[in-house]
Scaffold this motif. Structure first.
Motif, PDB file in Angstrom:
ATOM      1  N   VAL A 251     -36.772   6.796 -66.375  1.00 55.56           N
ATOM      2  CA  VAL A 251     -36.183   5.504 -65.988  1.00 55.56           C
ATOM      3  C   VAL A 251     -36.406   5.304 -64.492  1.00 55.56           C
ATOM      4  O   VAL A 251     -37.028   6.136 -63.827  1.00 55.56           O
ATOM      5  N   PHE A 252     -35.900   4.211 -63.942  1.00 55.99           N
ATOM      6  CA  PHE A 252     -36.148   3.932 -62.518  1.00 55.99           C
ATOM      7  C   PHE A 252     -34.912   3.313 -61.881  1.00 55.99           C
ATOM      8  O   PHE A 252     -34.330   2.365 -62.416  1.00 55.99           O
ATOM      9  N   SER A 253     -34.521   3.843 -60.724  1.00 54.90           N
ATOM     10  CA  SER A 253     -33.319   3.344 -60.031  1.00 54.90           C
ATOM     11  C   SER A 253     -33.687   2.319 -58.964  1.00 54.90           C
ATOM     12  O   SER A 253     -34.526   2.582 -58.099  1.00 54.90           O
ATOM     13  N   ILE A 254     -33.020   1.165 -59.021  1.00 54.21           N
ATOM     14  CA  ILE A 254     -33.163   0.146 -57.975  1.00 54.21           C
ATOM     15  C   ILE A 254     -32.129   0.377 -56.881  1.00 54.21           C
ATOM     16  O   ILE A 254     -32.335   0.035 -55.723  1.00 54.21           O
ATOM     17  N   SER A 255     -31.018   1.000 -57.281  1.00 53.96           N
ATOM     18  CA  SER A 255     -29.967   1.360 -56.317  1.00 53.96           C
ATOM     19  C   SER A 255     -29.128   2.461 -56.956  1.00 53.96           C
ATOM     20  O   SER A 255     -29.355   2.801 -58.121  1.00 53.96           O
ATOM     21  N   PRO A 256     -28.142   3.006 -56.238  1.00 53.97           N
ATOM     22  CA  PRO A 256     -27.292   4.020 -56.869  1.00 53.97           C
ATOM     23  C   PRO A 256     -26.502   3.471 -58.063  1.00 53.97           C
ATOM     24  O   PRO A 256     -25.992   4.242 -58.869  1.00 53.97           O
ATOM     25  N   GLU A 257     -26.411   2.145 -58.161  1.00 54.02           N
ATOM     26  CA  GLU A 257     -25.621   1.533 -59.244  1.00 54.02           C
ATOM     27  C   GLU A 257     -26.468   0.918 -60.345  1.00 54.02           C
ATOM     28  O   GLU A 257     -25.941   0.608 -61.418  1.00 54.02           O
ATOM     29  N   VAL A 258     -27.765   0.689 -60.088  1.00 57.89           N
ATOM     30  CA  VAL A 258     -28.603  -0.072 -61.020  1.00 57.89           C
ATOM     31  C   VAL A 258     -29.798   0.755 -61.488  1.00 57.89           C
ATOM     32  O   VAL A 258     -30.582   1.244 -60.678  1.00 57.89           O
ATOM     33  N   VAL A 259     -29.905   0.917 -62.816  1.00 65.73           N
ATOM     34  CA  VAL A 259     -31.006   1.682 -63.410  1.00 65.73           C
ATOM     35  C   VAL A 259     -31.783   0.782 -64.372  1.00 65.73           C
ATOM     36  O   VAL A 259     -31.179   0.098 -65.209  1.00 65.73           O
ATOM     37  N   VAL A 260     -33.108   0.788 -64.251  1.00 61.27           N
ATOM     38  CA  VAL A 260     -33.960   0.081 -65.209  1.00 61.27           C
ATOM     39  C   VAL A 260     -34.341   1.073 -66.296  1.00 61.27           C
ATOM     40  O   VAL A 260     -34.814   2.178 -66.009  1.00 61.27           O
ATOM     41  N   SER A 261     -34.119   0.699 -67.563  1.00 61.61           N
ATOM     42  CA  SER A 261     -34.366   1.607 -68.676  1.00 61.61           C
ATOM     43  C   SER A 261     -35.050   0.877 -69.827  1.00 61.61           C
ATOM     44  O   SER A 261     -35.029  -0.352 -69.895  1.00 61.61           O
ATOM     45  N   GLU A 262     -35.649   1.640 -70.722  1.00 57.82           N
ATOM     46  CA  GLU A 262     -36.264   1.074 -71.915  1.00 57.82           C
ATOM     47  C   GLU A 262     -35.163   0.627 -72.869  1.00 57.82           C
ATOM     48  O   GLU A 262     -34.184   1.341 -73.069  1.00 57.82           O
ATOM     49  N   LYS A 263     -35.347  -0.534 -73.473  1.00 55.27           N
ATOM     50  CA  LYS A 263     -34.252  -1.119 -74.261  1.00 55.27           C
ATOM     51  C   LYS A 263     -33.906  -0.303 -75.516  1.00 55.27           C
ATOM     52  O   LYS A 263     -32.808  -0.426 -76.044  1.00 55.27           O
ATOM     53  N   ARG A 264     -34.839   0.545 -75.975  1.00 57.44           N
ATOM     54  CA  ARG A 264     -34.558   1.334 -77.180  1.00 57.44           C
ATOM     55  C   ARG A 264     -33.859   2.658 -76.884  1.00 57.44           C
ATOM     56  O   ARG A 264     -33.522   3.394 -77.800  1.00 57.44           O
ATOM     57  N   PHE A 265     -33.627   2.962 -75.620  1.00 58.23           N
ATOM     58  CA  PHE A 265     -32.990   4.236 -75.263  1.00 58.23           C
ATOM     59  C   PHE A 265     -31.467   4.124 -75.413  1.00 58.23           C
ATOM     60  O   PHE A 265     -30.706   4.328 -74.467  1.00 58.23           O
ATOM     61  N   THR A 266     -31.009   3.837 -76.637  1.00 59.99           N
ATOM     62  CA  THR A 266     -29.602   3.485 -76.867  1.00 59.99           C
ATOM     63  C   THR A 266     -28.640   4.558 -76.376  1.00 59.99           C
ATOM     64  O   THR A 266     -27.673   4.263 -75.666  1.00 59.99           O
ATOM     65  N   ARG A 267     -28.893   5.814 -76.730  1.00 59.47           N
ATOM     66  CA  ARG A 267     -27.955   6.889 -76.375  1.00 59.47           C
ATOM     67  C   ARG A 267     -27.855   7.040 -74.860  1.00 59.47           C
ATOM     68  O   ARG A 267     -26.760   7.148 -74.297  1.00 59.47           O
ATOM     69  N   LEU A 268     -28.987   7.016 -74.187  1.00 56.56           N
ATOM     70  CA  LEU A 268     -28.991   7.122 -72.725  1.00 56.56           C
ATOM     71  C   LEU A 268     -28.331   5.907 -72.080  1.00 56.56           C
ATOM     72  O   LEU A 268     -27.492   6.046 -71.183  1.00 56.56           O
ATOM     73  N   ASN A 269     -28.718   4.717 -72.534  1.00 52.10           N
ATOM     74  CA  ASN A 269     -28.199   3.504 -71.899  1.00 52.10           C
ATOM     75  C   ASN A 269     -26.685   3.386 -72.048  1.00 52.10           C
ATOM     76  O   ASN A 269     -25.990   2.949 -71.123  1.00 52.10           O
ATOM     77  N   ASN A 270     -26.176   3.815 -73.205  1.00 50.66           N
ATOM     78  CA  ASN A 270     -24.714   3.812 -73.392  1.00 50.66           C
ATOM     79  C   ASN A 270     -24.040   4.796 -72.448  1.00 50.66           C
ATOM     80  O   ASN A 270     -22.986   4.508 -71.866  1.00 50.66           O
ATOM     81  N   TRP A 271     -24.651   5.983 -72.292  1.00 50.60           N
ATOM     82  CA  TRP A 271     -24.096   6.984 -71.366  1.00 50.60           C
ATOM     83  C   TRP A 271     -24.100   6.440 -69.936  1.00 50.60           C
ATOM     84  O   TRP A 271     -23.104   6.582 -69.207  1.00 50.60           O
ATOM     85  N   LEU A 272     -25.206   5.829 -69.532  1.00 49.42           N
ATOM     86  CA  LEU A 272     -25.281   5.271 -68.171  1.00 49.42           C
ATOM     87  C   LEU A 272     -24.178   4.242 -67.942  1.00 49.42           C
ATOM     88  O   LEU A 272     -23.509   4.246 -66.904  1.00 49.42           O
ATOM     89  N   ARG A 273     -23.979   3.369 -68.925  1.00 47.32           N
ATOM     90  CA  ARG A 273     -22.913   2.356 -68.779  1.00 47.32           C
ATOM     91  C   ARG A 273     -21.542   3.025 -68.716  1.00 47.32           C
ATOM     92  O   ARG A 273     -20.674   2.606 -67.945  1.00 47.32           O
ATOM     93  N   ASP A 274     -21.351   4.061 -69.525  1.00 45.77           N
ATOM     94  CA  ASP A 274     -20.072   4.789 -69.493  1.00 45.77           C
ATOM     95  C   ASP A 274     -19.814   5.404 -68.117  1.00 45.77           C
ATOM     96  O   ASP A 274     -18.668   5.597 -67.718  1.00 45.77           O
ATOM     97  N   GLN A 275     -20.889   5.735 -67.412  1.00 46.34           N
ATOM     98  CA  GLN A 275     -20.771   6.309 -66.060  1.00 46.34           C
ATOM     99  C   GLN A 275     -20.624   5.229 -64.988  1.00 46.34           C
ATOM    100  O   GLN A 275     -20.549   5.528 -63.800  1.00 46.34           O
ATOM    101  N   GLY A 276     -20.659   3.964 -65.404  1.00 40.35           N
ATOM    102  CA  GLY A 276     -20.449   2.872 -64.452  1.00 40.35           C
ATOM    103  C   GLY A 276     -21.714   2.203 -63.937  1.00 40.35           C
ATOM    104  O   GLY A 276     -21.655   1.342 -63.053  1.00 40.35           O
ATOM    105  N   PHE A 277     -22.875   2.586 -64.485  1.00 39.77           N
ATOM    106  CA  PHE A 277     -24.126   1.972 -64.033  1.00 39.77           C
ATOM    107  C   PHE A 277     -24.337   0.601 -64.666  1.00 39.77           C
ATOM    108  O   PHE A 277     -23.902   0.343 -65.788  1.00 39.77           O
ATOM    109  N   THR A 278     -25.038  -0.267 -63.935  1.00 41.32           N
ATOM    110  CA  THR A 278     -25.613  -1.473 -64.523  1.00 41.32           C
ATOM    111  C   THR A 278     -26.979  -1.078 -65.062  1.00 41.32           C
ATOM    112  O   THR A 278     -27.807  -0.540 -64.326  1.00 41.32           O
ATOM    113  N   VAL A 279     -27.223  -1.308 -66.349  1.00 36.84           N
ATOM    114  CA  VAL A 279     -28.496  -0.928 -66.969  1.00 36.84           C
ATOM    115  C   VAL A 279     -29.304  -2.188 -67.258  1.00 36.84           C
ATOM    116  O   VAL A 279     -28.869  -3.057 -68.016  1.00 36.84           O
ATOM    117  N   GLU A 280     -30.445  -2.293 -66.613  1.00 39.18           N
ATOM    118  CA  GLU A 280     -31.366  -3.402 -66.875  1.00 39.18           C
ATOM    119  C   GLU A 280     -32.354  -2.923 -67.942  1.00 39.18           C
ATOM    120  O   GLU A 280     -33.223  -2.100 -67.690  1.00 39.18           O
TER     121      GLU A 280
END
Length: 304
Positions: A251-280
């Protein structure tokens, strides 16, 4: 002039080179492919189409635009795969390193001349010939620089071994004030699920203190454990072999709060959101077929 500044993987991004999928060329032959995942898709007839990859990269560019990031693109070379900007160069602190890559990719580096022309020439470093290194293996992380390598005697027999021990020593000499830590990566020319092409295929920091990790990507358990201890087990998202194959750690970080991720990475993207990240979330599954993803196709120039 571009004042280069990159000391970590996640600080606010100000300027980046994003590769291009335009004029990507015909489907390569098996002999021309550089990695086992591409070979798998060439054999299966599922190698990605240029139009699909152009669309995916456009979606990435739109996210950068949304966050006010200055984006540079390479000059388009006819019939040339220029997606993976991270392979050809990388920035640590205020220096841009010209990666010693596979010889027929040298013109890819020359295609970023719009950027090179705006950098103080004394800040562009070409390592000596015996130093093999690609940006996917290099992770600046504040006072540390993490580097993926392969030091086995059979190094030369692996098209997937891209960074050698000479590179580790070279970076150590360039940055004596940093802790340079190397990691032996698992390599396979034939099995993409047993191949960590670069360090960012099995490890990546996110935020200020978290990391995505894949244990099997590391040949030496103590080196894997070093990262677990460094970030803390509670801050680690461990991915399995199939998720590594899909490139979850790329994945790729735009800032400490914002991560760009593949839309099918459901398990990861949910974890990132649970940690407080904005997932694009963007589509990037076609580009993933070439064993590279979001980090591979970017080369940060300036982070705050």
């Amino acid at each position: 002039m571009i004042e280069l500044n990159v000391v970590d993987e996640t600080s606010r991004l100000k300027a980046v080179i994003l590769g291009t999928a335009e004029s990507n060329g015909p489907v390569p032959t098996i002999e021309e492919a550089y990695d086992p995942k591409s070979i798998e898709h060439i054999k299966a007839g599922t190698y990605p189409k240029e139009a699909d990859m152009v669309k995916e990269m456009e979606a990435f560019a739109q996210v950068f635009d949304k966050y006010g990031v200055k984006v540079y693109r390479p000059e388009v070379l006819e019939d040339c795969n220029q997606i993976f900007a991270r392979d050809i160069a990388f920035v640590i602190e205020d220096k841009l390193f010209h990666a010693n890559i596979l010889p027929d990719r040298e013109r890819e580096f020359m295609a970023i001349h719009e950027v090179l022309d705006q950098i103080d020439p004394t800040k562009i470093v070409r390592p000596p010939e015996e130093v093999h290194i690609e940006g996917g293996d290099v992770m600046p992380w504040n006072e540390h620089i993490f580097i993926g390598t392969y030091t086995g005697e059979d190094y030369a027999s692996y098209i997937t071994a891209r960074t050698n021990i000479e590179a580790v020593e070279f970076i150590r000499d360039m940055f004596p004030h940093k802790t340079v830590k190397s990691f032996e990566l698992r390599k396979s020319n034939t099995d993409p699920k047993e191949n960590a092409l670069h360090l960012d295929c099995c490890f990546q920091p996110v935020g200020r203190d978290k990391a995505i990790l894949h244990k099997n990507g590391f040949l030496v358990e103590e080196e894997y454990q070093y990262l677990v201890d460094f970030f803390g087990p509670e801050n680690i998202f461990e991915i399995n072999k199939d998720e590594m194959y899909q490139m979850f750690s790329n994945v790729f970080s735009i800032s400490p709060e914002v991560v760009v991720s593949e839309k099918r990475f459901t398990r990861l993207n949910n974890w990132l959101r649970d940690q407080g990240f904005t997932v694009e979330e963007i589509p990037y599954a076609e580009i993933a077929k070439q064993e590279g993803l979001l980090r591979c196709s970017t080369m940060p120039l300036i982070r705050e």
